[in-house]
Scaffold this motif. Structure first.
Motif, PDB file in Angstrom:
ATOM      1  N   THR A 110       0.817  -1.209   0.000  1.00 54.21           N
ATOM      2  CA  THR A 110       0.000   0.000   0.000  1.00 54.21           C
ATOM      3  C   THR A 110       0.854   1.264   0.000  1.00 54.21           C
ATOM      4  N   ALA A 111       1.843   1.326   0.894  1.00 52.88           N
ATOM      5  CA  ALA A 111       2.657   2.544   1.007  1.00 52.88           C
ATOM      6  C   ALA A 111       3.424   2.819  -0.283  1.00 52.88           C
ATOM      7  N   GLY A 112       3.972   1.775  -0.905  1.00 51.76           N
ATOM      8  CA  GLY A 112       4.720   1.963  -2.143  1.00 51.76           C
ATOM      9  C   GLY A 112       3.833   2.415  -3.289  1.00 51.76           C
ATOM     10  N   LEU A 113       2.666   1.824  -3.424  1.00 56.28           N
ATOM     11  CA  LEU A 113       1.749   2.212  -4.500  1.00 56.28           C
ATOM     12  C   LEU A 113       1.238   3.633  -4.310  1.00 56.28           C
ATOM     13  N   ALA A 114       1.053   4.043  -3.057  1.00 56.45           N
ATOM     14  CA  ALA A 114       0.582   5.405  -2.794  1.00 56.45           C
ATOM     15  C   ALA A 114       1.589   6.442  -3.265  1.00 56.45           C
ATOM     16  N   ARG A 115       2.868   6.078  -3.298  1.00 52.17           N
ATOM     17  CA  ARG A 115       3.890   7.001  -3.816  1.00 52.17           C
ATOM     18  C   ARG A 115       4.098   6.843  -5.316  1.00 52.17           C
ATOM     19  N   LEU A 150      -5.856  -2.040   7.363  1.00 54.45           N
ATOM     20  CA  LEU A 150      -5.394  -0.889   8.138  1.00 54.45           C
ATOM     21  C   LEU A 150      -4.138  -0.258   7.556  1.00 54.45           C
ATOM     22  N   ALA A 151      -3.593  -0.822   6.486  1.00 57.89           N
ATOM     23  CA  ALA A 151      -2.338  -0.298   5.933  1.00 57.89           C
ATOM     24  C   ALA A 151      -2.415   1.174   5.556  1.00 57.89           C
ATOM     25  N   PRO A 152      -3.526   1.690   4.996  1.00 54.45           N
ATOM     26  CA  PRO A 152      -3.550   3.127   4.683  1.00 54.45           C
ATOM     27  C   PRO A 152      -3.311   4.017   5.892  1.00 54.45           C
ATOM     28  N   GLY A 153      -3.612   3.528   7.084  1.00 49.75           N
ATOM     29  CA  GLY A 153      -3.394   4.333   8.276  1.00 49.75           C
ATOM     30  C   GLY A 153      -1.931   4.591   8.569  1.00 49.75           C
ATOM     31  N   ALA A 154      -1.045   3.794   7.968  1.00 48.01           N
ATOM     32  CA  ALA A 154       0.393   4.001   8.152  1.00 48.01           C
ATOM     33  C   ALA A 154       1.012   4.813   7.022  1.00 48.01           C
ATOM     34  N   VAL A 155       0.199   5.187   6.039  1.00 46.99           N
ATOM     35  CA  VAL A 155       0.689   5.966   4.897  1.00 46.99           C
ATOM     36  C   VAL A 155       0.566   7.451   5.238  1.00 46.99           C
ATOM     37  N   PRO A 156       1.594   8.261   5.021  1.00 52.07           N
ATOM     38  CA  PRO A 156       1.494   9.695   5.321  1.00 52.07           C
ATOM     39  C   PRO A 156       0.321  10.335   4.594  1.00 52.07           C
ATOM     40  N   LEU A 157      -0.333  11.280   5.252  1.00 53.35           N
ATOM     41  CA  LEU A 157      -1.498  11.928   4.641  1.00 53.35           C
ATOM     42  C   LEU A 157      -1.182  12.613   3.310  1.00 53.35           C
ATOM     43  N   PRO A 158       0.007  13.225   3.135  1.00 54.38           N
ATOM     44  CA  PRO A 158       0.293  13.782   1.804  1.00 54.38           C
ATOM     45  C   PRO A 158       0.264  12.723   0.705  1.00 54.38           C
ATOM     46  N   ASP A 159       0.700  11.497   1.013  1.00 62.08           N
ATOM     47  CA  ASP A 159       0.646  10.426   0.014  1.00 62.08           C
ATOM     48  C   ASP A 159      -0.793   9.976  -0.230  1.00 62.08           C
ATOM     49  N   ILE A 160      -1.613   9.931   0.821  1.00 63.81           N
ATOM     50  CA  ILE A 160      -3.029   9.611   0.652  1.00 63.81           C
ATOM     51  C   ILE A 160      -3.694  10.653  -0.238  1.00 63.81           C
ATOM     52  N   ALA A 161      -3.382  11.926   0.011  1.00 61.81           N
ATOM     53  CA  ALA A 161      -3.960  13.002  -0.794  1.00 61.81           C
ATOM     54  C   ALA A 161      -3.522  12.898  -2.250  1.00 61.81           C
ATOM     55  N   ALA A 162      -2.243  12.586  -2.486  1.00 62.36           N
ATOM     56  CA  ALA A 162      -1.742  12.457  -3.855  1.00 62.36           C
ATOM     57  C   ALA A 162      -2.399  11.282  -4.574  1.00 62.36           C
ATOM     58  N   LEU A 163      -2.661  10.199  -3.846  1.00 59.32           N
ATOM     59  CA  LEU A 163      -3.307   9.041  -4.452  1.00 59.32           C
ATOM     60  C   LEU A 163      -4.748   9.370  -4.828  1.00 59.32           C
ATOM     61  N   PHE A 164      -5.471  10.033  -3.942  1.00 58.21           N
ATOM     62  CA  PHE A 164      -6.823  10.483  -4.291  1.00 58.21           C
ATOM     63  C   PHE A 164      -6.781  11.381  -5.524  1.00 58.21           C
ATOM     64  N   ALA A 165      -5.796  12.271  -5.590  1.00 52.58           N
ATOM     65  CA  ALA A 165      -5.694  13.193  -6.723  1.00 52.58           C
ATOM     66  C   ALA A 165      -5.449  12.449  -8.026  1.00 52.58           C
ATOM     67  N   ALA A 166      -4.696  11.349  -7.970  1.00 55.78           N
ATOM     68  CA  ALA A 166      -4.430  10.564  -9.173  1.00 55.78           C
ATOM     69  C   ALA A 166      -5.712   9.949  -9.728  1.00 55.78           C
ATOM     70  N   TYR A 167      -6.597   9.514  -8.841  1.00 54.52           N
ATOM     71  CA  TYR A 167      -7.875   8.961  -9.299  1.00 54.52           C
ATOM     72  C   TYR A 167      -8.828  10.062  -9.732  1.00 54.52           C
ATOM     73  N   ALA A 168      -8.802  11.202  -9.029  1.00 54.93           N
ATOM     74  CA  ALA A 168      -9.676  12.303  -9.397  1.00 54.93           C
ATOM     75  C   ALA A 168      -9.292  12.900 -10.745  1.00 54.93           C
ATOM     76  N   LYS A 169      -7.991  12.921 -11.047  1.00 55.00           N
ATOM     77  CA  LYS A 169      -7.528  13.529 -12.301  1.00 55.00           C
ATOM     78  C   LYS A 169      -8.163  12.869 -13.517  1.00 55.00           C
ATOM     79  N   TYR A 170      -8.335  11.553 -13.448  1.00 49.84           N
ATOM     80  CA  TYR A 170      -8.899  10.817 -14.583  1.00 49.84           C
ATOM     81  C   TYR A 170     -10.303  10.299 -14.289  1.00 49.84           C
ATOM     82  N   GLU A 171     -10.900  10.790 -13.198  1.00 46.95           N
ATOM     83  CA  GLU A 171     -12.275  10.450 -12.820  1.00 46.95           C
ATOM     84  C   GLU A 171     -12.507   8.946 -12.797  1.00 46.95           C
ATOM     85  N   VAL A 172     -11.558   8.245 -12.191  1.00 47.68           N
ATOM     86  CA  VAL A 172     -11.676   6.795 -12.030  1.00 47.68           C
ATOM     87  C   VAL A 172     -12.437   6.530 -10.737  1.00 47.68           C
TER      88      VAL A 172
END
Length: 391
Positions: free
Chosen positions: A187-192, A222-244
């Motif tokens: 999870t952490a690696g994919l989020a980056r 629970l793995a997303p809970g160990a991912v820094p919030l900036p990485d969570i935000a960037a991952l959401f942005a990647a899906y929002a950019k292409y409306e996936v």
């Protein structure tokens, strides 16, 4: 969701490994080594730490053998000097010297034998900018690209992006590996990693889909809970950019966003995370409960927000109120029963969002299970069951 069979097989393999480890412990077998324990990922609350081990440890010991007292701290012996060089603050000049003269020259180790992922990540994180040096590293990475595993790719992708060495063909090879072996990804690696593709306008619907499957179904929930919030935000942005639209992934990621983690951010980080997440939620039409936590964070630290973030927050709040009963937002407004129960003191001393999301069904609110004020009328009694029809 794709390749459900692969996901089921991966989960079964992990469970089998966990059972075998438990049986071995009961039989008195030796405990697994630390690397072996890390291999059992997902069984202990998410992936291991994202810090890349310092690869200077591969070549510094033989160099230090003859240094004697040439380094500060060497009076305590070579071990202390080694520790100072490999983990202490390093200047860019020293890093460039090691990389150019010792690492990439082949004096101590052939470049093709290097652990490319660790070296690239460490050098990128420590300001190594030599074009010739990166040319050697990238050439080695390209030569090994098809044989690199998911863990190496998760490290290499962000490192190459950080130093401006994105190569479309190379990243296409990385993407094929991730799609073929997505059940092995962290999870952490994919989020980056995925935001790197989005940053370079590289969109592959299958890649986005497999990343969502990997995080949602092939890793610890629970793995997303160990991912820094900036990485969570960037991952959401990647899906929002292409409306996936992957609501299953979004729910898993939103679970990691709550007031305790927002409070821990500095002003600059809070501004970036709140702005990015609210923008992504608006683009996706996805407003989880933590949306109100983001709005509240902005209200309680107005100095951290800029005009763009304030305008976006106002738009999102209006959207939420437009769909709320009587335009009331209990968590943002504080509710009519127990405001301190909702917000706590100075941004909350306990985690209400986890309580709400994980411990109660979605049709409950904490106000529904809090003590009922005496001034409130009791809830109506359920209608009596109709007597059974006589036969």
């Amino acid at each position: 969701m794709r390749r459900a069979g692969a996901l089921a097989a991966a989960v079964a393999a992990r469970r089998a490994g966990a059972v075998a480890a438990a049986e071995g412990a009961a039989a008195g077998w030796p405990a697994a080594s630390a690397p072996a324990q890390q291999a059992l990922r997902g069984l202990a609350g998410g992936p291991g730490p994202a810090i890349v081990p310092n690869p200077l440890q591969q070549i510094v010991p033989p160099i230090l053998k003859g240094i004697g007292g040439g380094l500060s701290g060497a009076k305590a012996g070579a071990a202390a000097a080694w520790e100072q060089v490999t983990s202490g603050p390093a200047t860019r000049g020293a890093i460039a010297y090691f990389a150019d003269k010792l690492l990439l020259s082949g004096t101590f180790v052939s470049p093709e034998d290097l652990d490319l992922a660790k070296w690239a990540a460490w050098l990128a994180g420590n300001g190594y900018t030599s074009k010739a040096g990166w040319d050697v590293l990238v050439a080695g990475i390209k030569a090994k690209a098809s044989s690199l595993g998911p863990a190496e790719i998760e490290t290499l992708g962000p490192a190459l992006h950080a130093v401006g060495r994105y190569d479309k063909e190379l990243f296409a090879t990385f993407a094929e590996t991730i799609k073929a072996r997505f059940t092995e990804c962290e999870t952490a690696g994919l989020a980056r990693l995925l935001p790197v593709y989005a940053a370079h306008d590289y969109f592959d619907a299958a890649l986005w889909d497999d990343v969502a499957d990997a995080i949602t179904y092939a890793n610890h929930y629970l793995a997303p809970g160990a991912v820094p919030l900036p990485d969570i935000a960037a991952l959401f942005a990647a899906y929002a950019k292409y409306e996936v639209d992957r609501g299953d992934l979004f729910v898993a990621l939103a679970r990691s966003i709550h007031e305790d983690r927002l409070r821990a951010l500095d002003d600059e980080g809070l501004k970036a995370v709140v702005g990015s997440l609210l923008g992504s939620f608006k683009a996706l039409g996805f407003y989880p409960d933590c949306t109100e936590a983001l709005l509240l964070a902005g209200r309680l630290r107005p100095g951290a927000m800029g005009p763009a973030e304030n305008a976006l927050a106002a738009e999102v709040e209006a959207e939420l109120r437009g769909h709320a009963a009587d335009s009331k937002l209990p968590w943002l407004d504080g509710g009519f029963k127990d405001p301190e129960h909702f917000h706590g003191k100075a941004f909350g001393a306990y985690n209400l969002w986890v309580t709400r999301d994980e411990l109660f069904p979605t049709y409950y609110r904490p106000s529904d299970v809090s003590p009922r004020p005496a001034s409130m009328a009791p809830p109506p009694e359920p209608p009596a069951a109709a007597p059974p029809a006589s036969s």
